[in-house]
Scaffold this active site. Structure first.
Site, mmCIF file in Angstrom:
data_model
loop_
_atom_site.group_PDB
_atom_site.id
_atom_site.type_symbol
_atom_site.label_atom_id
_atom_site.label_comp_id
_atom_site.label_asym_id
_atom_site.label_seq_id
_atom_site.Cartn_x
_atom_site.Cartn_y
_atom_site.Cartn_z
ATOM 1 N N GLN A 264 0.819 -1.200 0.000
ATOM 2 C CA GLN A 264 0.000 0.000 0.000
ATOM 3 C C GLN A 264 0.859 1.259 0.000
ATOM 4 O OE1 GLN A 264 -2.915 1.416 3.318
ATOM 5 N NE2 GLN A 264 -4.045 0.685 1.547
ATOM 6 N N GLU A 285 -4.966 9.805 7.073
ATOM 7 C CA GLU A 285 -6.029 9.826 6.073
ATOM 8 C C GLU A 285 -7.251 10.592 6.567
ATOM 9 O OE1 GLU A 285 -8.794 6.475 3.883
ATOM 10 O OE2 GLU A 285 -6.630 6.292 3.842
ATOM 11 N N PRO A 336 -10.311 5.306 -2.203
ATOM 12 C CA PRO A 336 -9.301 4.464 -1.549
ATOM 13 C C PRO A 336 -7.883 4.949 -1.808
ATOM 14 C CG PRO A 336 -10.959 3.102 -2.597
ATOM 15 C CD PRO A 336 -11.219 4.515 -3.043
ATOM 16 N N ARG A 337 -6.968 4.475 -0.983
ATOM 17 C CA ARG A 337 -5.599 4.978 -0.999
ATOM 18 C C ARG A 337 -4.878 4.722 -2.315
ATOM 19 N NH1 ARG A 337 -3.956 3.103 5.185
ATOM 20 N NH2 ARG A 337 -5.163 4.733 6.220
ATOM 21 N N ASP A 338 -5.062 3.541 -2.884
ATOM 22 C CA ASP A 338 -4.348 3.252 -4.127
ATOM 23 C C ASP A 338 -4.822 4.161 -5.250
ATOM 24 O OD1 ASP A 338 -6.813 1.706 -3.937
ATOM 25 O OD2 ASP A 338 -6.224 0.704 -5.781
#
Length: 669
Positions: A264, A285, A336-338
């Site tokens: 990640q 986040e 989302p993070r990706d």
């Protein structure tokens, strides 16, 4: 080798309950006859050791830090997910389960993830009972906020230090068991080998990091809860001591390593500022709840900012590109993070980066809109329906300080910029590893008696972890899963008796450790450990990082093989073993990271698709989104060690079966 995930039969919502009902038990009077080793005392390890000690087992807990409170779990800032639905916004166990599967790009086991969602609610009750100071609303109810990849508010938090508060709760439970003599704590000890007798995990070889003494420790079962392997990239948000050694040692003893290429990249980290930097700093986040991410629309503005000729506050609103809101209107800044990370990289690669570093990589996280919105709300709540701009700004900043004060202070201390006045500079960085040791539904590896919990295993997050789910998994494994499943294994061990450390297996394992240490100390090379670690990090970031391609991965495999040869030939480790020797510790860890790095590149090369954090440039759609190949790659890739040449490792596949969820392309637009 055939992988048996031991997923129970029956409807998904009943699997865990039915499974628990049929697990074997160890009677309370028999538990003191059983020894358990727990390696790692972060959230997963501390909660497991405390729970097993409370049950009456004899537990030995090991950490390389001077106290369990130093575990990297304290660095988690934003929160912990649970399907409580306190906000009455439509959350449920099913929705948390669905969001986690979808967020992981359909590369996680349904049964494990549903269990995680089920026990999430118990975690909050447990932590409140321990005194964890979760944020509360005006009326005293627990507060929630949103995290990426969701459209509900399910994240419980304690300001910007949730991980620290949760770890203190687990540490208090652990300390109680240490005080009662049920847990024996070995701080400043590092596991360097797993001992197997008749195929079962029966103990470890550990090094006392203060005296250098090599110690033998036996047990009926071993739990590895040693965290992730992000430091394979050298620069990451992990603590500098975080390493893969415990997980890698059991891999070399027969535990399969699953999905190592699933890494990640966290979108909100302080950008790299120089070549001498040793680690990176995460900005939670949770800040994406209130901040808006943007770059200038005009390249000349970005160039002027990098040259110091223009300030971000001088860029007019219409000249700002809020690229996440533009590309993903349904989720906006909370994708989302990706997804967020790749979008930031795309803008910087196109020349719109704003940070004046070697690569011009950086984007803005801007709180000015939130300051105005919350300032107006606060003024209205005070009865001031016509506040001045100054009053709005003052009240808005006060609201931000209450929510994120420690994070803003940390940012200002590192960058010498005030985020209340000017936007934060952020850029993606390595943060978490979804890959790890392969485990079955009981969290047992392919070595009988060797269990793996928390980030060290692969089980719950697929190809991308949603924010605030790491703490959830660590505590779920330690408090609510392992105590059941390890007892099922130990029920057959009550007649085994004390396990002696005088066996040939312990002697051989100790000899391997001593030989490895001796080779490093007598190597007489010319380069430091960090020299090789940085070279490894550059290869990994450039070729096995946020974007990968076939040519780069093949080069990485070859370059790491050469690096490994150079490392063992030319590394210099000063000092002796009979003392505190940080360079020796690093050498032993980097040796394992080099081998792991090669396996990561191999895993990424065989996975001819893009999914979650694994982005192959050859497999993307016209808009730059991931293209999964569910026909050929809907499996867990678990690697078996075959000797010193990592390229000889054998891939085993666990097919993923989805009964409850219909697989679809992820869409956050």
């Amino acid at each position: 080798m055939k992988l048996d995930s031991k997923i129970p039969a029956g409807p998904l919502k009943d699997k865990w309950t039915d499974h628990k009902n049929h697990l074997k038990l160890v009677a309370p009077n028999n538990r003191p006859k059983i020894d358990i080793i727990v390696v790692g005392t972060g959230l997963a390890g501390a909660s497991a050791a405390a729970s097993l000690g409370e049950m009456g087992y004899n537990v030995k807990a090991f950490c390389f830090q001077d106290s369990p409170r130093r575990a990297h779990s304290i660095a988690a800032q934003g929160g912990i997910n649970a399907a409580k639905n306190y906000q009455n916004d439509g959350d449920s166990v099913y929705r948390l389960f669905y969001d986690t599967i979808k967020g992981g790009d359909y590369r996680a086991r349904e049964a494990n993830v549903h269990r995680l969602a089920e026990v999430s609610t118990n975690i909050i009750d447990q932590c409140v009972a321990q005194g964890v100071p979760f944020a509360r609303e005006y009326g005293g109810m627990l507060d929630n906020r949103s995290f990426g990849g969701t459209q509900v508010q399910r994240t419980f938090y304690a300001a910007g230090q949730t991980g620290q508060q949760l770890l203190l709760g687990a540490y208090s439970a652990l300390s109680r068991q240490i005080g009662l003599g049920r847990v024996k704590m070995y701080s400043r000890h590092e596991m360097l080998e797993l001992v197997k007798i008749d195929g079962k995990a029966r103990g470890i070889i550990a090094r006392d990091l203060v005296t250098g003494e090599i110690e033998r420790h036996s047990a009926h079962a071993v739990v590895i809860a040693s965290g992730g392997y992000g430091n394979v990239y050298f620069l990451s948000t992990n603590a500098m001591g975080s390493n893969v050694t415990a997980a890698w040692k059991i891999h070399k003893q027969g535990a399969l390593f699953a999905n190592p290429c699933f890494v990640q990249i966290h979108p909100t980290c302080i950008p790299v500022h120089g070549t001498n930097q040793a680690k990176l700093t995460l900005m939670s986040e949770s800040l994406r709840n209130s901040g808006r991410i943007w770059v200038p629309k005009k390249k000349e503005d970005a160039e002027a900012i990098r040259a110091g000729k223009l300030k971000p506050t001088q860029i007019a609103e219409e000249d700002r590109d809020y690229f996440l809101e533009r590309r993903y209107p349904a989720f906006g800044n909370l994708v989302p993070r990706d997804v967020a990370s790749r979008a930031a990289k795309e803008r910087c690669d196109a020349g719109y980066g704003i940070e004046a570093n070697d690569t011009n990589e950086g984007v803005y996280l801007d709180f000015s809109t939130e300051i105005q919105n919350k300032g107006k709300q606060a003024a209205y709540a005070k009865g001031n329906h016509n506040p001045t701009p100054e009053e709005i700004t003052k009240l808005g900043k006060a609201w931000l300080e209450e929510k994120y004060g420690n994070l803003f202070t940390m940012y200002q201390k590192i960058t010498d910029e005030n985020p209340y006045e000017t936007p934060m500079k952020i850029y993606p960085a390595v943060h978490y590893t979804m890959g790890g040791v392969w485990v079955d539904y009981n969290l047992q590896s392919t070595i009988p008696g060797c269990f793996v919990a928390g980030e060290a295993n692969f089980s719950d997050h697929g190809a991308n972890r949603l924010g605030a789910s790491a703490l959830m998994q660590g505590l779920a494994d330690g408090y609510f899963v392992l105590p059941y499943t390890i007892s099922n294994y130990l029920a057959d061990e009550i007649r085994t008796g004390k396990i002696s450390t005088d066996s040939p297996e312990f002697a051989e394992a100790e000899s391997r450790v001593k030989d490895s240490i001796s080779k490093f100390l007598n190597n007489n090379g010319s380069k430091s450990v960090d020299y090789f670690h940085k070279k490894l990090g550059l290869i990994m970031w450039n070729k096995v990082g946020m974007a990968r391609n076939e040519a780069g991965l093949k080069e990485a495999i070859s370059e790491i093989a050469q690096l490994k040869e150079d490392f063992f030939k030319d590394v210099y480790v000063p000092g002796t073993n009979e003392e505190l020797n940080p360079q020796l510790e690093k050498a032993l860890r980097v040796a394992d990271l080099i081998e792991l790095g090669q396996l990561m590149a191999m895993d990424a090369l065989q996975r001819n698709e893009s999914c979650g954090g694994h982005f192959r440039e050859e497999y993307q759609d016209a808009e730059g989104e991931t293209l999964r190949d569910d026909d050929n790659f809907k499996f867990v890739g678990a690697w078996e060690y075959k000797g010193d040449d990592i390229t000889k490792e054998e891939l085993h596949k666990e097919e993923l079966v989805y009964e409850e969820i219909k697989i679809a392309a992820r869409n956050y637009k």
